[in-house]
Design a protein around this motif. Sequence first.
Motif, mmCIF file in Angstrom:
data_model
loop_
_atom_site.group_PDB
_atom_site.id
_atom_site.type_symbol
_atom_site.label_atom_id
_atom_site.label_comp_id
_atom_site.label_asym_id
_atom_site.label_seq_id
_atom_site.Cartn_x
_atom_site.Cartn_y
_atom_site.Cartn_z
ATOM 1 N N ARG A 304 41.220 42.910 38.896
ATOM 2 C CA ARG A 304 40.133 43.328 39.788
ATOM 3 C C ARG A 304 40.644 43.487 41.215
ATOM 4 N NH1 ARG A 304 36.151 40.598 42.715
ATOM 5 N NH2 ARG A 304 37.004 38.612 41.995
ATOM 6 N N SER A 361 33.901 46.774 44.908
ATOM 7 C CA SER A 361 34.684 46.071 43.899
ATOM 8 C C SER A 361 34.826 46.939 42.659
ATOM 9 C CB SER A 361 34.018 44.741 43.533
ATOM 10 O OG SER A 361 34.711 44.104 42.490
ATOM 11 N N ASP A 363 37.054 46.915 38.503
ATOM 12 C CA ASP A 363 37.838 46.125 37.552
ATOM 13 C C ASP A 363 39.331 46.433 37.632
ATOM 14 O OD1 ASP A 363 35.556 44.907 36.665
ATOM 15 O OD2 ASP A 363 35.231 46.315 34.997
#
Length: 410
Positions: A304, A361, A363
């Motif tokens: 991430r 954000s 992954d």
Amino acid sequence: MRPAFLCLGGRDGRVGSPGADVVLPVVRKRPGRRQRLARHSRRRPPRGARGHLDHAPQDGEARLAPGRTRWRRFPHRPVSVLGAHRRARGHEQHDRLLVRVLAGVSRSAGGGRDGRTQAQVDADGLSPRVDAPGRTRYTAPRRLDMNQLIRRRAFLSGSLAAGVAITTASKRDSSSSERKPKQEFYELRIYRSPTAAKQQVVLAFVEKALRPALNRQGIDRIGIFKPDGKADTAVYVVIPYPSLDLLALQNDKLEADDVYQAAAAAYFALPKAAAPYTRIESRLLRAFAGLPTLAAPSRKSGTRIVELRIYESRNEQLAKRKVEMFNQGEIDLMRSVGMAPVFFGETLIASDVPNLTYMLSADSPAAHKAHWAAFLKHAEWDRMKNLSRYKGTVSKIVSVTMMPTAGSQL
């Protein structure tokens, strides 16, 4: 209970004089304040005017009791007389009649000595009765108009319903505003470490001493990040505050925290030559209305990443318009293409204001690139960026890709 007569006189105060108006039956009762004050304005009758028990009231007289005659004088202007008539049955039931009397002297066609026409009499609901030539007396109806009562009740019920509706709406608005979360404040703290080794010293201090101490103060969701690259060895810390009071009292509480002082003792004892950072940069942000609280991203993926973006504007008005653009649809558009916003903040205090700062954000780096590609190709973004109101709002963009550390709560 003995009856009496309330006399409204003419020009000289007598019933029989020109301009005499009304003789109304009233009920004798305990004199009130108005009656006591009226005694001071009595006009005594001329000599020999007192009547005997069998003496009939003459012009200008009103029999109150056997053998006594009382005189009253009233001003020649419109007055209102309230006569309380008590029923013969039941001592608790009363009727109140409000009679508006116009003490007019002018003569009008079709009217009596008081200058009232028949149309005026019919409009007021008074029934005329001629006692003597040139003298007219009006008697008010004993029953109230039911149409007036019905209209009054309808008005009261409608007013009550409207008041209830307004109160309910105001309570609904206040409850909805209470349910809406308040906008948080964020501190973006940047430790500028010159080397990777000193970066590890800062990370150890933040993860083992600072973050647990802030958690004990009720501050959670603290993000700790380091840049994805060997060139930048800084440490980025995101600290959310529900209110500015927690920020103001933070240092005092840290000073009184013995656990914190013990965990940071070795860090504070480092000599000047081994200082772990050159400076600490601190930015104070206020959350957008479109995302009032920090949204913690998923922590399942080991690859991430987060992207910190800073949009600078050449003046304050353009910076506010860019904030408006995010609140009016850009945040929703980012979510629709798979982006995961962590926070959006309007910069209140920094060395490069005016600007705004936000964090995304993903992954993985590949997923993040795919999200940006879908965003830039979206028709809604093409429409929004071409609006004249939002053109030229951003003059510089600073982007930093980072990775969360092991001690990060985001």
